[in-house]
Design a protein around this motif. Structure first.
Motif, PDB file in Angstrom:
ATOM      1  N   ASP A  76      27.173 -28.126  10.670  1.00 49.75           N
ATOM      2  CA  ASP A  76      26.773 -29.415  10.115  1.00 49.75           C
ATOM      3  C   ASP A  76      27.733 -30.485  10.612  1.00 49.75           C
ATOM      4  N   ASP A  77      27.419 -31.064  11.738  1.00 51.70           N
ATOM      5  CA  ASP A  77      28.302 -32.059  12.332  1.00 51.70           C
ATOM      6  C   ASP A  77      28.205 -33.416  11.634  1.00 51.70           C
ATOM      7  N   VAL A  78      27.126 -33.626  10.877  1.00 45.66           N
ATOM      8  CA  VAL A  78      26.912 -34.937  10.267  1.00 45.66           C
ATOM      9  C   VAL A  78      27.583 -35.025   8.905  1.00 45.66           C
ATOM     10  N   PHE A  79      27.302 -34.023   8.019  1.00 45.15           N
ATOM     11  CA  PHE A  79      27.744 -34.144   6.634  1.00 45.15           C
ATOM     12  C   PHE A  79      29.080 -33.446   6.364  1.00 45.15           C
ATOM     13  N   ASN A  80      29.397 -32.436   7.153  1.00 40.62           N
ATOM     14  CA  ASN A  80      30.686 -31.755   7.027  1.00 40.62           C
ATOM     15  C   ASN A  80      30.977 -31.281   5.598  1.00 40.62           C
ATOM     16  N   TYR A  81      30.106 -30.452   5.048  1.00 42.24           N
ATOM     17  CA  TYR A  81      30.282 -29.918   3.696  1.00 42.24           C
ATOM     18  C   TYR A  81      31.222 -28.715   3.725  1.00 42.24           C
ATOM     19  N   TYR A  82      32.386 -28.874   4.255  1.00 43.21           N
ATOM     20  CA  TYR A  82      33.253 -27.745   4.502  1.00 43.21           C
ATOM     21  C   TYR A  82      33.846 -27.134   3.230  1.00 43.21           C
ATOM     22  N   GLU A  83      33.882 -27.877   2.137  1.00 43.37           N
ATOM     23  CA  GLU A  83      34.495 -27.352   0.928  1.00 43.37           C
ATOM     24  C   GLU A  83      33.458 -26.959  -0.130  1.00 43.37           C
ATOM     25  N   SER A  84      32.202 -26.873   0.220  1.00 46.99           N
ATOM     26  CA  SER A  84      31.171 -26.552  -0.755  1.00 46.99           C
ATOM     27  C   SER A  84      30.514 -25.224  -0.412  1.00 46.99           C
ATOM     28  N   GLU A  85      29.950 -24.596  -1.437  1.00 43.26           N
ATOM     29  CA  GLU A  85      29.267 -23.322  -1.233  1.00 43.26           C
ATOM     30  C   GLU A  85      27.824 -23.583  -0.811  1.00 43.26           C
ATOM     31  N   THR A  86      27.701 -24.269   0.278  1.00 41.99           N
ATOM     32  CA  THR A  86      26.404 -24.497   0.905  1.00 41.99           C
ATOM     33  C   THR A  86      26.445 -23.854   2.275  1.00 41.99           C
ATOM     34  N   HIS A  87      25.400 -24.029   3.039  1.00 40.13           N
ATOM     35  CA  HIS A  87      25.327 -23.452   4.375  1.00 40.13           C
ATOM     36  C   HIS A  87      25.441 -21.925   4.287  1.00 40.13           C
ATOM     37  N   LEU A  88      24.382 -21.301   3.841  1.00 43.51           N
ATOM     38  CA  LEU A  88      24.372 -19.892   3.460  1.00 43.51           C
ATOM     39  C   LEU A  88      23.749 -19.011   4.536  1.00 43.51           C
ATOM     40  N   GLY A  89      24.553 -18.087   5.058  1.00 45.19           N
ATOM     41  CA  GLY A  89      24.038 -17.066   5.958  1.00 45.19           C
ATOM     42  C   GLY A  89      24.036 -17.441   7.416  1.00 45.19           C
ATOM     43  N   GLY A  90      25.195 -17.272   8.066  1.00 49.95           N
ATOM     44  CA  GLY A  90      25.260 -17.555   9.497  1.00 49.95           C
ATOM     45  C   GLY A  90      24.277 -16.720  10.291  1.00 49.95           C
ATOM     46  N   GLY A  91      24.234 -15.426   9.996  1.00 48.02           N
ATOM     47  CA  GLY A  91      23.281 -14.556  10.672  1.00 48.02           C
ATOM     48  C   GLY A  91      21.931 -14.533   9.994  1.00 48.02           C
ATOM     49  N   MET A  92      21.947 -14.432   8.634  1.00 48.48           N
ATOM     50  CA  MET A  92      20.701 -14.212   7.905  1.00 48.48           C
ATOM     51  C   MET A  92      20.834 -14.679   6.463  1.00 48.48           C
ATOM     52  N   TRP A  93      19.799 -15.310   5.947  1.00 51.20           N
ATOM     53  CA  TRP A  93      19.710 -15.687   4.541  1.00 51.20           C
ATOM     54  C   TRP A  93      18.512 -14.973   3.916  1.00 51.20           C
ATOM     55  N   ILE A  94      18.755 -14.320   2.759  1.00 52.22           N
ATOM     56  CA  ILE A  94      17.693 -13.682   1.981  1.00 52.22           C
ATOM     57  C   ILE A  94      17.809 -14.223   0.571  1.00 52.22           C
TER      58      ILE A  94
END
Length: 269
Positions: A83-101
């Protein structure tokens, strides 16, 4: 494409290659919105990119229609959530680099390789929603994945994992202020392991091998050479162990092997 079958709400990937795709939101390689019985028998989902969920794969599941997910072969490799725009680096978002279920899924990992995926959030290899049931079997390799926040290898909340074989190795939860669970992050969840190896994982804060609320180890399980900068080099949480289990060679500031509670009915620390 070698074989894709979609019959009676069952989707089978066999020999399929999905590579170098980009999604502006979720499901960099594939997003399956309706809950299905999904089987990956062989092939590769590799080097795809998304932002919020599932750099490689996104599978939906609900309490009324739980998805059935069987990964019996193939490779999920090199996918990213960024996420180059919002940079939510300290939040528990952006779930599952390989896979989200998502929630309530029944998941079997048996012979799949989940390698070198990365997220700026949680769950470098695979992230799951609430109340999933997971089996990890012989031949499974979750290796070299990285999260900025929790769960370098595998992430779940209220998730129960039964592990009878396989290896969770060289995954990293690193970055931010308190990244927990290099191998596993199972908050309010449970790991019951009677086989397999959890080795050489790293967490920047708690639980190098795993940040796990309840862990029950038996058989020939090994938890070795993991590291956490703060607490619980091997496992952070409540651990019960027996038989020939080895928790060995782990390092941290507090509780090199285990930080939390430990009940030993056998094994070696």
């Amino acid at each position: 494409i070698h074989s894709v079958s979609d019959v009676g709400n069952e989707l089978i990937f066999d020999g399929l290659t999905i590579s170098q795709n980009t999604a502006g939101v979720s499901g960099g390689g594939v997003q399956i919105q309706e809950p299905v019985h999904f089987t990956m028998a062989s092939g590769a989902v590799s080097y795809n990119q998304a932002v919020t969920h599932g750099g490689g794969l996104y599978l939906n599941s609900t309490d009324k229609t739980p998805a059935q997910v069987s990964l019996t072969g193939g490779t999920i490799q090199g996918n990213t959530l960024t996420d180059d725009v919002f940079n939510y680096y300290e939040s528990e978002t952006h779930l599952g680099g390989g896979m989200w279920i998502s929630n309530y899924a029944n998941v079997v990992l048996s012979g799949v390789q989940i390698l070198d995926n990365e997220t700026v959030g949680t769950g470098g290899g695979i992230a799951m929603g609430n109340y999933c049931q997971v089996q990890i079997r012989e031949g499974t390799l979750v290796h070299g994945n990285k999260s900025w926040y929790h769960g370098g290898g595998i992430y779940g909340i209220y998730t129960n994992v039964e592990m009878t074989g396989g290896e969770i190795s060289d995954n990293r939860a690193t970055g931010g202020s308190t990244p927990h669970g290099g191998g596993f992050f199972l908050n309010a969840g449970k790991l019951i392991a009677s086989g397999g190896n959890i080795c050489r994982n790293f967490a920047g804060a708690y639980g190098g091998g795993g940040f796990i609320t309840t862990t029950i180890l038996s058989g020939d399980v090994t938890v070795t050479d993991n590291k956490a900068n703060s607490h619980g080099g091997g496992i952070f949480g409540s651990v019960t162990m027996s038989d020939r289990v080895r928790i060995q060679g782990n390092t941290s500031g507090y509780g090199g092997g285990v930080n939390g509670t430990l009940v030993m009915n056998g094994g070696f620390v």
